[in-house]
Motif scaffolding. Structure first.
Motif, PDB file in Angstrom:
ATOM      1  N   LEU A   1      47.094  42.529  41.853  1.00 34.88           N
ATOM      2  CA  LEU A   1      46.931  41.922  40.526  1.00 34.88           C
ATOM      3  C   LEU A   1      45.577  41.237  40.376  1.00 34.88           C
ATOM      4  O   LEU A   1      44.907  41.394  39.344  1.00 34.88           O
ATOM      5  CB  LEU A   1      48.052  40.913  40.270  1.00 34.88           C
ATOM      6  CG  LEU A   1      49.401  41.503  39.906  1.00 34.88           C
ATOM      7  CD1 LEU A   1      50.465  40.416  39.879  1.00 34.88           C
ATOM      8  CD2 LEU A   1      49.328  42.210  38.566  1.00 34.88           C
ATOM      9  N   ILE A   2      45.179  40.499  41.389  1.00 31.32           N
ATOM     10  CA  ILE A   2      43.894  39.793  41.331  1.00 31.32           C
ATOM     11  C   ILE A   2      42.738  40.780  41.225  1.00 31.32           C
ATOM     12  O   ILE A   2      41.831  40.612  40.409  1.00 31.32           O
ATOM     13  CB  ILE A   2      43.730  38.857  42.547  1.00 31.32           C
ATOM     14  CG1 ILE A   2      44.712  37.694  42.432  1.00 31.32           C
ATOM     15  CG2 ILE A   2      42.290  38.359  42.676  1.00 31.32           C
ATOM     16  CD1 ILE A   2      44.866  36.880  43.707  1.00 31.32           C
ATOM     17  N   SER A   3      42.782  41.837  42.034  1.00 30.46           N
ATOM     18  CA  SER A   3      41.679  42.800  41.982  1.00 30.46           C
ATOM     19  C   SER A   3      41.688  43.580  40.667  1.00 30.46           C
ATOM     20  O   SER A   3      40.634  43.919  40.140  1.00 30.46           O
ATOM     21  CB  SER A   3      41.714  43.746  43.180  1.00 30.46           C
ATOM     22  OG  SER A   3      42.848  44.574  43.139  1.00 30.46           O
ATOM     23  N   LEU A   4      42.873  43.841  40.105  1.00 29.57           N
ATOM     24  CA  LEU A   4      42.941  44.499  38.798  1.00 29.57           C
ATOM     25  C   LEU A   4      42.262  43.631  37.747  1.00 29.57           C
ATOM     26  O   LEU A   4      41.442  44.111  36.958  1.00 29.57           O
ATOM     27  CB  LEU A   4      44.397  44.777  38.404  1.00 29.57           C
ATOM     28  CG  LEU A   4      44.607  45.304  36.986  1.00 29.57           C
ATOM     29  CD1 LEU A   4      43.869  46.620  36.777  1.00 29.57           C
ATOM     30  CD2 LEU A   4      46.089  45.466  36.701  1.00 29.57           C
ATOM     31  N   LEU A   5      42.576  42.348  37.731  1.00 32.45           N
ATOM     32  CA  LEU A   5      41.941  41.438  36.774  1.00 32.45           C
ATOM     33  C   LEU A   5      40.431  41.356  37.006  1.00 32.45           C
ATOM     34  O   LEU A   5      39.654  41.305  36.051  1.00 32.45           O
ATOM     35  CB  LEU A   5      42.580  40.050  36.872  1.00 32.45           C
ATOM     36  CG  LEU A   5      44.036  39.975  36.417  1.00 32.45           C
ATOM     37  CD1 LEU A   5      44.609  38.597  36.723  1.00 32.45           C
ATOM     38  CD2 LEU A   5      44.175  40.330  34.954  1.00 32.45           C
ATOM     39  N   GLN A   6      40.034  41.366  38.272  1.00 33.78           N
ATOM     40  CA  GLN A   6      38.607  41.337  38.615  1.00 33.78           C
ATOM     41  C   GLN A   6      37.893  42.568  38.056  1.00 33.78           C
ATOM     42  O   GLN A   6      36.810  42.455  37.466  1.00 33.78           O
ATOM     43  CB  GLN A   6      38.471  41.266  40.135  1.00 33.78           C
ATOM     44  CG  GLN A   6      37.084  41.102  40.644  1.00 33.78           C
ATOM     45  CD  GLN A   6      37.052  41.078  42.175  1.00 33.78           C
ATOM     46  OE1 GLN A   6      37.835  41.756  42.836  1.00 33.78           O
ATOM     47  NE2 GLN A   6      36.153  40.287  42.721  1.00 33.78           N
ATOM     48  N   TYR A   7      38.490  43.749  38.239  1.00 36.13           N
ATOM     49  CA  TYR A   7      37.883  44.981  37.719  1.00 36.13           C
ATOM     50  C   TYR A   7      37.854  44.990  36.195  1.00 36.13           C
ATOM     51  O   TYR A   7      36.868  45.425  35.590  1.00 36.13           O
ATOM     52  CB  TYR A   7      38.628  46.209  38.226  1.00 36.13           C
ATOM     53  CG  TYR A   7      38.263  46.617  39.624  1.00 36.13           C
ATOM     54  CD1 TYR A   7      36.956  46.981  39.948  1.00 36.13           C
ATOM     55  CD2 TYR A   7      39.214  46.673  40.632  1.00 36.13           C
ATOM     56  CE1 TYR A   7      36.613  47.365  41.233  1.00 36.13           C
ATOM     57  CE2 TYR A   7      38.885  47.060  41.923  1.00 36.13           C
ATOM     58  CZ  TYR A   7      37.581  47.400  42.209  1.00 36.13           C
ATOM     59  OH  TYR A   7      37.242  47.788  43.480  1.00 36.13           O
ATOM     60  N   LEU A   8      38.921  44.516  35.559  1.00 39.71           N
ATOM     61  CA  LEU A   8      38.945  44.475  34.094  1.00 39.71           C
ATOM     62  C   LEU A   8      37.873  43.536  33.559  1.00 39.71           C
ATOM     63  O   LEU A   8      37.184  43.856  32.587  1.00 39.71           O
ATOM     64  CB  LEU A   8      40.327  44.062  33.594  1.00 39.71           C
ATOM     65  CG  LEU A   8      41.419  45.115  33.732  1.00 39.71           C
ATOM     66  CD1 LEU A   8      42.766  44.541  33.335  1.00 39.71           C
ATOM     67  CD2 LEU A   8      41.090  46.357  32.915  1.00 39.71           C
ATOM     68  N   TRP A   9      37.715  42.387  34.194  1.00 41.05           N
ATOM     69  CA  TRP A   9      36.676  41.439  33.792  1.00 41.05           C
ATOM     70  C   TRP A   9      35.292  42.058  33.940  1.00 41.05           C
ATOM     71  O   TRP A   9      34.450  41.951  33.049  1.00 41.05           O
ATOM     72  CB  TRP A   9      36.801  40.159  34.613  1.00 41.05           C
ATOM     73  CG  TRP A   9      35.736  39.158  34.313  1.00 41.05           C
ATOM     74  CD1 TRP A   9      34.695  38.813  35.108  1.00 41.05           C
ATOM     75  CD2 TRP A   9      35.601  38.386  33.119  1.00 41.05           C
ATOM     76  NE1 TRP A   9      33.921  37.864  34.502  1.00 41.05           N
ATOM     77  CE2 TRP A   9      34.458  37.584  33.270  1.00 41.05           C
ATOM     78  CE3 TRP A   9      36.340  38.289  31.942  1.00 41.05           C
ATOM     79  CZ2 TRP A   9      34.031  36.716  32.271  1.00 41.05           C
ATOM     80  CZ3 TRP A   9      35.903  37.406  30.960  1.00 41.05           C
ATOM     81  CH2 TRP A   9      34.765  36.642  31.138  1.00 41.05           C
TER      82      TRP A   9
END
Length: 129
Positions: free
Chosen positions: A113-121
């Motif tokens: 989840l954290i890396s998904l949010l990081q990539y989206l950002w």
């Protein structure tokens, strides 16, 4: 040099196919000692699909953009690999690590989840700049 460009695109796709196929298979098999829940499989599918689609949009909108894996993405891949290897070791050793299994599953889910949010950002910043 063309092969390195093709490899740069195919390698992350191959990783995604490997992880997704492993988790879907493990969820279907349902090891009695450590069953993979379908919510986790759906999280992995969602994460990988969103990242692949977002990277495609960024490259399409900005053809010279370089899409590289983040540290969070690399940690998530390491977490996926650890979880798969650990599940097989537990299964073949006939070990039923219920408490630690849930802790590892939650930890890997958090990384995803954290890396998904990081990539989206990162993708939004690229598209809006």
């Amino acid at each position: 040099n063309d092969y390195s460009i093709v490899g740069a695109y195919l390698d992350p796709i191959a990783d995604k196919v490997l992880f997704i196929s492993c988790f879907v298979t493990l969820a279907i098999i349902q090891f009695p000692s450590v069953p993979i829940p379908w919510w986790f499989v759906m999280l992995v599918l969602l994460r990988e699909a969103v990242i692949l689609i977002a990277a495609t949009v960024v490259v399409w909108q900005r053809p010279h953009a370089t899409v590289k894996p983040s540290k969070g993405g690399k940690l998530t891949a390491a977490g996926y690999s650890f979880l798969i290897g650990w599940l097989f070791v537990c299964h073949f050793a006939s070990w039923m690590p219920h408490k630690s299994f849930h802790a590892v599953l939650i930890g890997v889910s958090a990384l995803a989840l954290i890396s998904l949010l990081q990539y989206l950002w990162r993708g939004l910043r690229w598209l809006l700049s």
